[in-house]
Design a protein around this motif. Structure first.
Motif, short mmCIF file in Angstrom:
data_model
loop_
_atom_site.label_atom_id
_atom_site.label_comp_id
_atom_site.label_asym_id
_atom_site.label_seq_id
_atom_site.Cartn_x
_atom_site.Cartn_y
_atom_site.Cartn_z
N LYS A 286 0.70 -1.21 -0.01
CA LYS A 286 -0.07 0.22 0.05
C LYS A 286 0.80 1.32 0.04
CE LYS A 286 -3.86 2.06 2.22
NZ LYS A 286 -4.84 2.11 3.47
N PHE A 287 1.96 1.38 0.84
CA PHE A 287 2.73 2.37 0.85
C PHE A 287 3.58 2.43 -0.57
CE2 PHE A 287 6.82 4.48 1.91
CZ PHE A 287 6.54 5.64 2.54
N GLY A 288 3.88 1.51 -1.45
CA GLY A 288 4.60 1.68 -2.46
C GLY A 288 3.58 2.03 -3.69
N ASP A 289 2.17 1.47 -3.25
CA ASP A 289 1.11 1.95 -4.43
C ASP A 289 0.88 3.32 -4.38
OD1 ASP A 289 1.03 -0.63 -5.46
OD2 ASP A 289 -0.52 -1.23 -4.25
N THR A 290 1.05 3.90 -3.19
CA THR A 290 0.61 5.31 -2.85
C THR A 290 1.68 6.20 -3.51
OG1 THR A 290 -0.75 4.79 -1.06
CG2 THR A 290 -0.13 6.87 -1.29
N MET A 291 2.94 5.73 -3.11
CA MET A 291 3.97 6.36 -3.66
C MET A 291 4.02 6.60 -5.42
SD MET A 291 6.99 7.87 -2.63
CE MET A 291 7.40 7.61 -1.21
N PHE A 292 3.65 5.55 -5.83
CA PHE A 292 3.63 5.24 -7.29
C PHE A 292 2.53 6.34 -7.66
CE2 PHE A 292 1.08 3.50 -10.90
CZ PHE A 292 2.20 3.87 -12.02
N LYS A 293 1.38 6.50 -7.02
CA LYS A 293 0.35 7.40 -7.33
C LYS A 293 0.57 8.93 -7.28
CE LYS A 293 -3.34 4.46 -6.05
NZ LYS A 293 -4.42 3.79 -5.25
N ALA A 294 1.43 8.96 -6.38
CA ALA A 294 1.89 10.51 -5.90
C ALA A 294 2.93 10.81 -7.11
CB ALA A 294 2.50 10.60 -4.60
N MET A 295 3.76 9.80 -7.42
CA MET A 295 4.62 9.98 -8.51
C MET A 295 4.18 10.69 -10.04
SD MET A 295 8.20 9.75 -7.98
CE MET A 295 8.93 9.19 -9.25
N THR A 296 3.12 9.69 -10.17
CA THR A 296 2.43 9.67 -11.36
C THR A 296 1.52 11.07 -11.40
OG1 THR A 296 2.12 7.30 -11.48
CG2 THR A 296 0.69 8.66 -13.04
N LEU A 297 1.01 11.67 -10.48
CA LEU A 297 0.40 12.85 -10.35
C LEU A 297 1.17 13.97 -10.68
CD1 LEU A 297 -2.47 11.73 -7.61
CD2 LEU A 297 -2.88 12.21 -10.11
N ILE A 298 2.20 13.82 -9.62
CA ILE A 298 3.08 15.20 -9.72
C ILE A 298 3.96 15.24 -10.81
CG2 ILE A 298 5.00 16.16 -8.32
CD1 ILE A 298 4.00 15.10 -5.82
N GLY A 299 4.63 14.11 -11.44
CA GLY A 299 5.32 13.90 -12.79
C GLY A 299 4.54 14.39 -13.89
N GLY A 300 3.24 14.10 -13.86
CA GLY A 300 2.39 14.57 -14.84
C GLY A 300 2.96 14.57 -16.20
N GLU A 301 3.79 13.50 -16.56
CA GLU A 301 4.44 13.27 -17.95
C GLU A 301 5.48 14.18 -18.28
OE1 GLU A 301 1.52 12.09 -20.78
OE2 GLU A 301 0.86 10.35 -19.57
N SER A 302 5.97 15.07 -17.32
CA SER A 302 6.92 15.85 -17.83
C SER A 302 8.05 15.30 -18.27
CB SER A 302 7.31 16.84 -16.53
OG SER A 302 7.81 15.90 -15.67
N LYS A 303 9.12 16.23 -18.97
CA LYS A 303 10.22 15.86 -19.28
C LYS A 303 11.18 15.01 -18.40
CE LYS A 303 14.22 16.86 -22.22
NZ LYS A 303 14.88 17.96 -23.09
N LEU A 304 11.24 15.60 -17.01
CA LEU A 304 11.87 14.76 -16.39
C LEU A 304 11.26 13.49 -15.72
CD1 LEU A 304 14.05 14.75 -13.74
CD2 LEU A 304 12.71 16.08 -12.37
N HIS A 305 9.83 13.46 -15.64
CA HIS A 305 9.09 12.40 -15.45
C HIS A 305 9.58 11.15 -16.33
CE1 HIS A 305 5.05 10.18 -14.71
NE2 HIS A 305 5.95 9.87 -13.79
N ARG A 306 9.47 11.55 -17.42
CA ARG A 306 9.64 10.55 -18.58
C ARG A 306 11.16 10.06 -18.45
NH1 ARG A 306 12.98 8.60 -22.13
NH2 ARG A 306 13.33 10.45 -23.42
N LEU A 307 12.08 10.99 -18.05
CA LEU A 307 13.54 10.37 -17.98
C LEU A 307 13.66 9.68 -16.70
CD1 LEU A 307 15.42 13.61 -19.06
CD2 LEU A 307 15.17 11.62 -20.52
N LEU A 308 12.93 9.69 -16.00
CA LEU A 308 13.03 8.94 -14.58
C LEU A 308 12.56 7.52 -14.89
CD1 LEU A 308 12.18 11.51 -11.85
CD2 LEU A 308 14.53 10.62 -12.68
N VAL A 309 11.30 7.52 -15.74
CA VAL A 309 10.47 6.05 -15.91
C VAL A 309 11.21 5.40 -17.13
CG1 VAL A 309 8.37 5.49 -16.72
CG2 VAL A 309 8.50 7.20 -15.05
N VAL A 310 11.73 6.11 -18.03
CA VAL A 310 12.31 5.45 -19.49
C VAL A 310 13.64 5.94 -19.72
CG1 VAL A 310 12.07 4.85 -21.55
CG2 VAL A 310 10.21 4.59 -20.12
#
Length: 310
Positions: A286-310
């Motif tokens: 649950k802690f990991g899932d909540t962290m993932f949701k927060a990362m997704t919402l705050i990242g917002g598919e920005s360039k930095l978010h994309r580089l951290l994922v892929v």
């Protein structure tokens, strides 16, 4: 610690990481320390040498050991073998080197930036922090308006993956007492270790989304906070109400984690209980899932978010 402070003077610093730095220490917490000295060697030839001699470093370690015992703090983990002494450029220049993890410079460098506070030699500590950030932000001058801190972000992810791989590779499943110890480590890995790494990534994503850049001063501000303070800052400053809900949930779940780890013996027994261990497993996911949701919402598919994922 006046004797140790005199020996260190302007040569080195001692900084704490772990639960004491995060302001979460309990009766069974041990103190995690590193010693870093100003480098006096030949950097071009990679002949690193700390301004603090090995003999003086040994005396400083002795002072630290006697002081922690005087204060009733648990003895250093691993019989003291993890109180590492490095020169500043040794931990800076090791970045990306094959033996970065082997020499423990990876952990020393990243924990200094993600969860540390100086105990001795604050002036040297600040100098080393600035030198580390200069290394990660070496291309900033040419990209001030759109700097993406991918270099730093990737090293944080490398630390997190190293924590995970080391746990799997080095944790014993037999006999029973080692299995119990491993379960406690796994429980902490999926909470405190995760928060140390991902609170920084969340902070970077939020600032980058607002500014379309992330400058060294942003990094210094992030470094000055504990992991939970970063979450509190994000709750106050994030523009996403959905993200704030997830961040608040993270703090609530983390509070429950801290309560459960206040008695490690009881925690170990519960993690070995066939009926209770599933509840603890669900809490980690649950802690990991909540962290993932927060990362997704705050990242917002920005360039930095994309580089951290892929």
């Amino acid at each position: 610690m006046s004797d140790a402070a005199g020996r260190i003077s302007d040569k080195a610093c001692v900084y704490a990481t772990g639960s004491f730095e995060r302001l979460e220490a309990g009766p069974e917490s041990d103190l995690d320390l590193f010693i870093v000295g100003i480098d006096t060697g030949d950097r071009k030839k990679k002949l690193y040498k700390s301004a603090l001699s090995n003999l003086d470093a040994t005396l400083v370690k002795a002072d630290l050991i006697s002081t922690t015992r005087l204060l009733g703090i648990k003895d250093f983990d691993g019989d003291g073998k993890y109180i590492a002494h490095f020169s500043a450029y040794e931990i800076i220049d090791s970045l990306g080197e094959p033996d970065d993890d082997v020499k423990n410079t990876l952990t020393s460098r990243l924990l200094m930036l993600l969860e540390s506070t100086p105990l001795l030699g604050e002036g040297v500590y600040k100098i080393v922090i600035d030198d580390l950030l200069e290394k990660y932000w070496r291309d900033y001058a040419d990209h001030k308006d759109d700097f993406v801190p991918a270099f730093f972000g990737n090293d944080i992810l490398r630390l997190w993956r190293t924590f995970c791989v080391n746990y799997e590779a080095r944790t014993e499943r037999e006999p029973e007492d080692l299995k119990k110890k491993g379960k406690i480590k796994n429980y902490k890995l999926k909470h405190s270790r995760m928060l140390t790494c991902y609170s920084a990534l969340l902070y970077m994503l939020e600032v980058y989304r607002e500014k379309k850049s992330f400058d060294p001063d942003d990094a210094r501000h992030m470094v000055s906070m504990t992991p939970t303070q970063r979450l509190e800052w994000l709750i106050e400053n994030s523009k996403s109400s959905e993200a704030k809900e997830q961040l608040t949930e993270l703090l609530t779940l983390y509070d429950e984690f801290l309560k459960s780890t206040s008695d490690e013996k009881l925690l170990g027994d519960r993690l070995m209980d066939p009926q209770l261990k599933e509840e603890y497993a669900k809490s980690t996911y649950k802690f990991g899932d909540t962290m993932f949701k927060a990362m997704t919402l705050i990242g917002g598919e920005s360039k930095l978010h994309r580089l951290l994922v892929v």
